[in-house]
Write a protein that holds these residues in place. Sequence first.
Motif, PDB file in Angstrom:
ATOM      1  N   ARG A  80       0.810  -1.219   0.000  1.00 35.94           N
ATOM      2  CA  ARG A  80       0.000   0.000   0.000  1.00 35.94           C
ATOM      3  C   ARG A  80       0.844   1.270   0.000  1.00 35.94           C
ATOM      4  NH1 ARG A  80      -3.824   0.200   4.883  1.00 35.94           N
ATOM      5  NH2 ARG A  80      -2.051  -0.759   5.950  1.00 35.94           N
ATOM      6  N   VAL A 120      -3.631  13.127   1.518  1.00 36.77           N
ATOM      7  CA  VAL A 120      -3.908  11.701   1.366  1.00 36.77           C
ATOM      8  C   VAL A 120      -5.389  11.378   1.497  1.00 36.77           C
ATOM      9  CG1 VAL A 120      -3.442  11.150   3.800  1.00 36.77           C
ATOM     10  CG2 VAL A 120      -3.168   9.384   2.046  1.00 36.77           C
ATOM     11  N   ASP A 121      -6.117  12.108   2.341  1.00 36.98           N
ATOM     12  CA  ASP A 121      -7.550  11.819   2.480  1.00 36.98           C
ATOM     13  C   ASP A 121      -8.299  12.093   1.176  1.00 36.98           C
ATOM     14  OD1 ASP A 121      -7.148  11.073   5.108  1.00 36.98           O
ATOM     15  OD2 ASP A 121      -7.805  12.992   5.942  1.00 36.98           O
ATOM     16  N   VAL A 142      -7.599   9.149  -1.160  1.00 40.50           N
ATOM     17  CA  VAL A 142      -8.387   7.975  -0.780  1.00 40.50           C
ATOM     18  C   VAL A 142      -9.855   8.171  -1.159  1.00 40.50           C
ATOM     19  CG1 VAL A 142      -9.230   6.626   1.186  1.00 40.50           C
ATOM     20  CG2 VAL A 142      -6.805   7.247   1.025  1.00 40.50           C
ATOM     21  N   ASP A 143     -10.392   9.368  -0.914  1.00 38.42           N
ATOM     22  CA  ASP A 143     -11.784   9.640  -1.256  1.00 38.42           C
ATOM     23  C   ASP A 143     -12.024   9.517  -2.767  1.00 38.42           C
ATOM     24  OD1 ASP A 143     -12.410  10.085   1.378  1.00 38.42           O
ATOM     25  OD2 ASP A 143     -12.345  12.276   1.242  1.00 38.42           O
ATOM     26  N   ALA A 152      -8.313   5.761  -4.372  1.00 39.40           N
ATOM     27  CA  ALA A 152      -7.030   5.063  -4.262  1.00 39.40           C
ATOM     28  C   ALA A 152      -6.895   4.348  -2.921  1.00 39.40           C
ATOM     29  CB  ALA A 152      -5.875   6.038  -4.433  1.00 39.40           C
ATOM     30  N   SER A 153      -6.256   3.187  -2.957  1.00 40.69           N
ATOM     31  CA  SER A 153      -5.925   2.452  -1.740  1.00 40.69           C
ATOM     32  C   SER A 153      -4.423   2.361  -1.535  1.00 40.69           C
ATOM     33  CB  SER A 153      -6.489   1.027  -1.802  1.00 40.69           C
ATOM     34  OG  SER A 153      -7.895   1.035  -1.913  1.00 40.69           O
ATOM     35  N   ARG A 154      -3.672   2.745  -2.581  1.00 37.86           N
ATOM     36  CA  ARG A 154      -2.209   2.635  -2.545  1.00 37.86           C
ATOM     37  C   ARG A 154      -1.617   3.970  -2.978  1.00 37.86           C
ATOM     38  NH1 ARG A 154      -4.265  -2.075  -5.002  1.00 37.86           N
ATOM     39  NH2 ARG A 154      -3.558  -4.046  -4.066  1.00 37.86           N
ATOM     40  N   ILE A 155      -0.508   4.363  -2.351  1.00 39.33           N
ATOM     41  CA  ILE A 155       0.115   5.635  -2.691  1.00 39.33           C
ATOM     42  C   ILE A 155       1.629   5.489  -2.815  1.00 39.33           C
ATOM     43  CG2 ILE A 155      -1.674   7.090  -1.661  1.00 39.33           C
ATOM     44  CD1 ILE A 155       0.150   7.388   0.825  1.00 39.33           C
ATOM     45  N   ARG A 168      -4.033   6.273   7.347  1.00 39.25           N
ATOM     46  CA  ARG A 168      -5.064   6.950   6.553  1.00 39.25           C
ATOM     47  C   ARG A 168      -5.472   6.154   5.326  1.00 39.25           C
ATOM     48  NH1 ARG A 168      -3.709  12.192   8.669  1.00 39.25           N
ATOM     49  NH2 ARG A 168      -5.221  13.342   7.411  1.00 39.25           N
ATOM     50  N   LEU A 169      -4.779   5.042   5.066  1.00 44.57           N
ATOM     51  CA  LEU A 169      -5.092   4.236   3.891  1.00 44.57           C
ATOM     52  C   LEU A 169      -6.074   3.115   4.262  1.00 44.57           C
ATOM     53  CD1 LEU A 169      -1.552   3.816   2.266  1.00 44.57           C
ATOM     54  CD2 LEU A 169      -3.355   5.458   1.658  1.00 44.57           C
ATOM     55  N   PRO A 170      -7.018   2.827   3.387  1.00 48.48           N
ATOM     56  CA  PRO A 170      -7.956   1.743   3.676  1.00 48.48           C
ATOM     57  C   PRO A 170      -7.285   0.383   3.565  1.00 48.48           C
ATOM     58  CG  PRO A 170      -8.293   2.559   1.449  1.00 48.48           C
ATOM     59  CD  PRO A 170      -7.287   3.469   2.081  1.00 48.48           C
TER      60      PRO A 170
END
Length: 219
Positions: free
Chosen positions: A17, A181-182, A185-186, A189-192, A214-216
């Motif tokens: 992730r 990052v939020d 994700v919104d 994305a699940s990976r950065i 902060r990542l799902p």
Amino acid sequence: MSASAAPSAVPDLASARLYLCTDSRADQGDFADFLRAAYAGGVDIIQLRDKSIEAAEELEKLAVLRSVAAEFGKLWAVNDRADIAALSGAPVFHVGQQDLPLPAARSLVGPAISIGLSCHDPAQASAAAASEADYFCVGPLWATPTKPGRAAVGLSLVEHAASLGTTKPWFAIGGVDLSTVDQVVDAGASRIVVVRAITHAEDPTAAAQALLSRLPALG
């Protein structure tokens, strides 16, 4: 991790992730310690990306990266150069749109290395999802000094990548940090991929932990 501790099994790319790109830390002189701090914080992949060093020095730094990654049972990556990827034994190799075509890269590095591809617009992302690339990145979402002259593409590209419904891993990149990052994700994305969010942090371990929080979770 102590020198006597056995490394854990290297994770599959699909479980990654948090992907970090770093230079060779010549100014700080702390390359190995920085790598350990980043992996300790939960970074899954570290790529050495430093255009200022020659091939011999890059191979030396990659030997350090390889050793530290093995301590933590983590992945590591080479950027752009297939010869360096092959010689160093890298598990991950990343190319851009103007670098080697994927079939050529595969012929040089062999079947065991995972190959990633940078994408800067919806057509490129769609093509990457259907290509032989093992993963792809979309961005830069915001303007970043690590990619001078590259126009920001915005969050719409993340939304497009998410709409593809691909099971292939893909990462959002470019100006991603705790302040953005939020939003990433919104957008789906699940990976950065990050650079300065960890390389400029006073505490790389804490910075990585904060980003991961902060990542799902991956489905």
